[in-house]
Design an enzyme around this catalytic site. Sequence first.
Site, PDB file in Angstrom:
ATOM      1  N   ASP A  90       0.910  -1.138   0.000  1.00  0.00           N
ATOM      2  CA  ASP A  90       0.000   0.000   0.000  1.00  0.00           C
ATOM      3  C   ASP A  90       0.952   1.190   0.000  1.00  0.00           C
ATOM      4  O   ASP A  90       1.641   1.434   0.995  1.00  0.00           O
ATOM      5  CB  ASP A  90      -0.884   0.030   1.249  1.00  0.00           C
ATOM      6  N   HIS A  91       1.023   1.919  -1.119  1.00  0.00           N
ATOM      7  CA  HIS A  91       2.110   2.895  -1.224  1.00  0.00           C
ATOM      8  C   HIS A  91       2.011   3.999  -0.174  1.00  0.00           C
ATOM      9  O   HIS A  91       2.999   4.662   0.120  1.00  0.00           O
ATOM     10  CB  HIS A  91       2.255   3.451  -2.645  1.00  0.00           C
TER      11      HIS A  91
ATOM     12  N   HIS B  42      -5.779   2.906   1.398  1.00  0.00           N
ATOM     13  CA  HIS B  42      -4.956   4.008   1.921  1.00  0.00           C
ATOM     14  C   HIS B  42      -5.562   4.643   3.182  1.00  0.00           C
ATOM     15  O   HIS B  42      -4.879   4.838   4.182  1.00  0.00           O
ATOM     16  CB  HIS B  42      -4.753   5.090   0.864  1.00  0.00           C
TER      17      HIS B  42
HETATM   18  C1  BG6 Z   1      -3.984   5.306  -5.983  1.00  0.00           C
HETATM   19  C2  BG6 Z   1      -5.390   5.464  -6.495  1.00  0.00           C
HETATM   20  O1  BG6 Z   1      -3.867   4.117  -5.257  1.00  0.00           O
HETATM   21  O2  BG6 Z   1      -3.680   6.402  -5.140  1.00  0.00           O
HETATM   22  C3  BG6 Z   1      -5.549   6.762  -7.246  1.00  0.00           C
HETATM   23  O3  BG6 Z   1      -5.706   4.378  -7.361  1.00  0.00           O
HETATM   24  C4  BG6 Z   1      -5.085   7.922  -6.384  1.00  0.00           C
HETATM   25  O4  BG6 Z   1      -6.896   6.948  -7.658  1.00  0.00           O
HETATM   26  C5  BG6 Z   1      -3.707   7.653  -5.794  1.00  0.00           C
HETATM   27  O5  BG6 Z   1      -5.057   9.072  -7.196  1.00  0.00           O
HETATM   28  C6  BG6 Z   1      -3.326   8.708  -4.778  1.00  0.00           C
HETATM   29  O6  BG6 Z   1      -1.984   8.559  -4.417  1.00  0.00           O
HETATM   30  P1  BG6 Z   1      -1.093   9.794  -3.981  1.00  0.00           P
HETATM   31  O7  BG6 Z   1       0.219   9.173  -3.601  1.00  0.00           O
HETATM   32  O8  BG6 Z   1      -1.007  10.697  -5.169  1.00  0.00           O
HETATM   33  O9  BG6 Z   1      -1.801  10.435  -2.836  1.00  0.00           O
END
Ligand code: BG6
Length: 479
Positions: A173-174, A236
């Site tokens: 989960d990044h 997230h």
């Molecule tokens: C991704 C989603 O996991 O996370 C996207 O699929 C979203 O829809 C993105 O825009 C948001 O990531 P970050 O790192 O830009 O907040």
Amino acid sequence: IPVDAFDLVIFGGTGDLARRKILPSLFRRMRAGQMPATARVIACARGKMTRKAFQQMIREALLEFIPRPEDRPDDLLAQFLEVLDFVALDATGEAGWAELGEKLRPDTVRAFYLSVGPALFGPIAHRLHETGLATADSRIVVEKPLGHDLPSARELNRQLSESFSEHQIYRIDHYLGKETVQNLMALRFANALFEPLWNAQHIDHVQITVSEKIGVEGRGGYYDKSGAMRDMVQNHIMQLLCLTAMEPPARFEPDAVRDEKLKVIRALDPVPIGDTVRGQYRANGTTGSYLDHVENPDSRTESYVALKVQISNWRWAGTPFYLRTGKKLRARLSEIAVMFKEVPHSIFPEVSQRRGNALIIRLQPDEGITLRMTIKDPGPGGMRLREVPLDMTFADALGDMAEEVPDAYERLVMDVIRGNQTLFMRGDEVEAAWAWTDAIIASWEDDRARPEPYDTGGSGPEEALALMHRDGRRWREIE
Ligand code: BG6
């Protein structure tokens, strides 16, 4: 600290994620001296391509995604490209597997990154096991969507577990790789100041916001089947909620941390439909509406969600967590706002508006922490009070070091190589999160109402404001 030599195989190695994130992140790790020149990165993809052509492709990707020439010196670029290799491979057929096997080195850390659609996770895991390419120490890396609901997530876990044991599976989960998200744990568990106050007795409520300016342009096909609930909340936002609400783990170790997160998910109450708001952005001036970006002109998929969530345990009973996320809003802003209760008794005259203290953890942009305090308004005008921020922006606090703030993938890929699962989701955690979100989605499906329209560039649907107002609270501004 440099990691040992490794062989990293990226299935889907010519895809968007590999070019945009994984390979530029590895490049930065090499620049930082962490990735040794003895590492090997083998991209696999179906189409035929020579190693030279692949190196050229990645060279171009690095020029695009690491735009400043001073960040990618020529000699380092050349050294990095030397690490890369390519194998044309058919994930579900025979082609390429033997060649891949010949390239892998014995007694070297082996990681297989499945940067492909989830339908291929099971088949690739199976082949890796069957061909003996995966050893008992090999790692497999997968990323969302990890299922669409509880049954599909279970099936995915089952397929992976046929060929790999849990300690080999790295579910990304990044958000967990973001510096500020890890900082949340440092803030909570390395400072004695907050933890005694971190409970329902002192905290009125918590607001978690992930607001995006971008819409779903270009991703309509995927997004329309997911919606904000599956795309952002199940993963997230759930992770942010867990890290904010969990008990202190006994150690900063993978299962100690993940056990505590799981307990939070299991303590979440089902959310009554009246405590949920779904929104869909409508056209505004020249910008199109959600429905202009997806195929189904009648789509009821939500591009915005707000929820009032209760955690039924001793620490949090009675302190709601309000969650919201949406696309095409006024600003890009992710934050966790911990709103403390007011003082139990005020000795000052009622001439100024008073609110409780607030601790705002800004995840992006302008990563930092703000503590909202009340002080005396300067001057002879009597004991008037005013609110001031005690502000700490990481970029300022850390000076030059702040420039080194790594991308989430840098941290996560290195953790895979080091064999540290702390920032990765465990299978049971993913399933518990689905069980909870599935119930909300099912209640919407039964309801059959359309999502509330909201203006592009605004702060979300009116109904989301009402969700707070009726509790005598309000959302923080999105700005
Ligand atoms: C991704 C989603 O996991 O996370 C996207 O699929 C979203 O829809 C993105 O825009 C948001 O990531 P970050 O790192 O830009 O907040």
